[in-house]
Enzyme design. Structure first.
Site, short mmCIF file in Angstrom:
data_model
loop_
_atom_site.label_atom_id
_atom_site.label_comp_id
_atom_site.label_asym_id
_atom_site.label_seq_id
_atom_site.Cartn_x
_atom_site.Cartn_y
_atom_site.Cartn_z
N THR A 171 -2.12 -6.74 -2.56
CA THR A 171 -0.83 -6.62 -3.27
C THR A 171 0.18 -5.87 -2.41
O THR A 171 1.38 -6.16 -2.47
CB THR A 171 -0.99 -5.88 -4.62
OG1 THR A 171 -1.47 -4.56 -4.37
CG2 THR A 171 -1.92 -6.64 -5.55
N ASN A 172 -0.28 -4.95 -1.56
CA ASN A 172 0.66 -4.29 -0.65
C ASN A 172 1.15 -5.27 0.42
O ASN A 172 2.31 -5.26 0.80
CB ASN A 172 0.01 -3.06 0.02
CG ASN A 172 0.05 -1.84 -0.89
OD1 ASN A 172 1.10 -1.23 -1.04
ND2 ASN A 172 -1.05 -1.53 -1.52
N ASN A 193 -0.80 3.61 7.27
CA ASN A 193 -1.72 3.37 6.15
C ASN A 193 -1.06 3.81 4.86
O ASN A 193 -0.20 4.70 4.86
CB ASN A 193 -3.03 4.16 6.36
CG ASN A 193 -4.01 3.92 5.23
OD1 ASN A 193 -4.26 2.79 4.83
ND2 ASN A 193 -4.56 5.00 4.66
N HIS A 211 -2.01 5.38 1.16
CA HIS A 211 -3.14 6.05 0.51
C HIS A 211 -2.79 6.31 -0.96
O HIS A 211 -1.66 6.76 -1.25
CB HIS A 211 -3.44 7.37 1.22
CG HIS A 211 -4.59 8.11 0.62
ND1 HIS A 211 -5.90 7.73 0.82
CD2 HIS A 211 -4.62 9.17 -0.22
CE1 HIS A 211 -6.69 8.54 0.13
NE2 HIS A 211 -5.94 9.42 -0.51
#
Ligand code: GRF
Length: 262
Positions: free
Chosen positions: A16-17, A152, A154
């Site tokens: 989804t990201n 990244n 998180h």
């Protein structure tokens, strides 16, 4: 128009990201494009998203590599176990299990690097990528530590709740604020320089599911914002004295966001 930022994405799950960044590029919220998608498993759902958008994709099958009984024969020629284990701060001692960890990851990472090589990317984004990257990979991407090129996302407000389940950890801890963090990847676990964070309230009526929904929505917005700052050349690292464990001062690289260049 400036040249488009070329983004390589690594995924493990639903992606989804990845989809959020694809959409942001299509809507020109980011002057960039996803040039390839790599997955650590053949059944990563995010691969379907790459296919739908005609983005070249590859698989590095970590499970198969980790189970390989002939790993010694597949080690990259430039793999140096002493150098890698001395750089990586994850383990406080080296033993056969740790050595196997570094060897199998180096074989997987060499495969990713080899498949990435033909794509002239400027940035790698880990978009739900659930594997630890070792110094073997990081040092080949970050030509110098001052211009990191691996980001990244998180699912927690670092440095709180590092690890694989940030939303669940915050929920079970009874935190009243949840959130997510975009950071550069360094040798540690979720310890890299923080680029951007976004918080949201954790309310009495919330469940882990509603928190994850709030979290993902925040992630999609935050990742786009962080990548845009990178694309605009507005992220730089400065070294600060920061509180380390046990109150000792440590040198820590932190992100400074430069003013928009007019
Ligand atoms: C997200 O919560 C992200 O923070 C974590 O992986 C989860 C899944 O992301 N790293 P996606 O839907 O695969 O992008």
């Amino acid at each position: 128009m400036q040249k488009k930022l070329k983004i390589a994405a690594l995924i493990s799950g639903s992606g989804t990201n990845l989809q959020a960044v694809i959409n942001a590029c299509i809507k020109k919220e980011i002057n960039g494009k996803i040039v390839c998608v790599g997955a650590d498993r053949p059944n990563a759902l995010g691969l379907k998203r790459a296919k739908k958008h005609n983005i070249p994709a590859f698989i590095t099958d970590y499970k198969k590599i980790i189970a390989d009984n002939n790993i010694e024969k597949k080690l990259p020629v430039d793999f140096n176990i002493k150098k890698i284990s001395s750089l990586q701060k994850l383990f406080d001692k080296t033993n056969k299990k740790i050595e196997r960890f570094f060897k199998t990851r180096a074989v997987a990472e060499a495969d990713i690097l080899n498949k990435l090589d033909k794509f002239k990317f400027n940035l790698i984004i880990l978009a739900g990528f659930m594997r630890k990257l070792t110094p073997y990979f990081i040092d080949k991407i970050n030509k110098d530590s001052k211009t990191p090129k691996i980001m990244n996302i998180h699912p927690a407000l670092l440095p709180a709740f590092p690890g694989t389940d940030g939303y669940k950890d915050a929920f079970e801890y009874g935190a009243k604020i949840g959130g997510c963090t975009v950071h550069f990847v360094d040798y540690g676990e979720d310890t890299g320089a923080i680029i951007a964070q976004k918080s949201f309230p954790i309310l009495d009526g919330d469940t882990l599911e509603t928190i994850k929904q709030k979290g993902l929505k925040a992630e999609w917005e935050l990742y786009t914002k962080a990548i845009k700052l990178f694309e605009e050349g507005r992220l730089t690292l400065i070294t600060k004295n920061a509180a380390g464990r046990g109150g000792f001062k440590i040198k820590r690289e932190i992100v400074k966001i430069l003013e928009r260049m007019v």
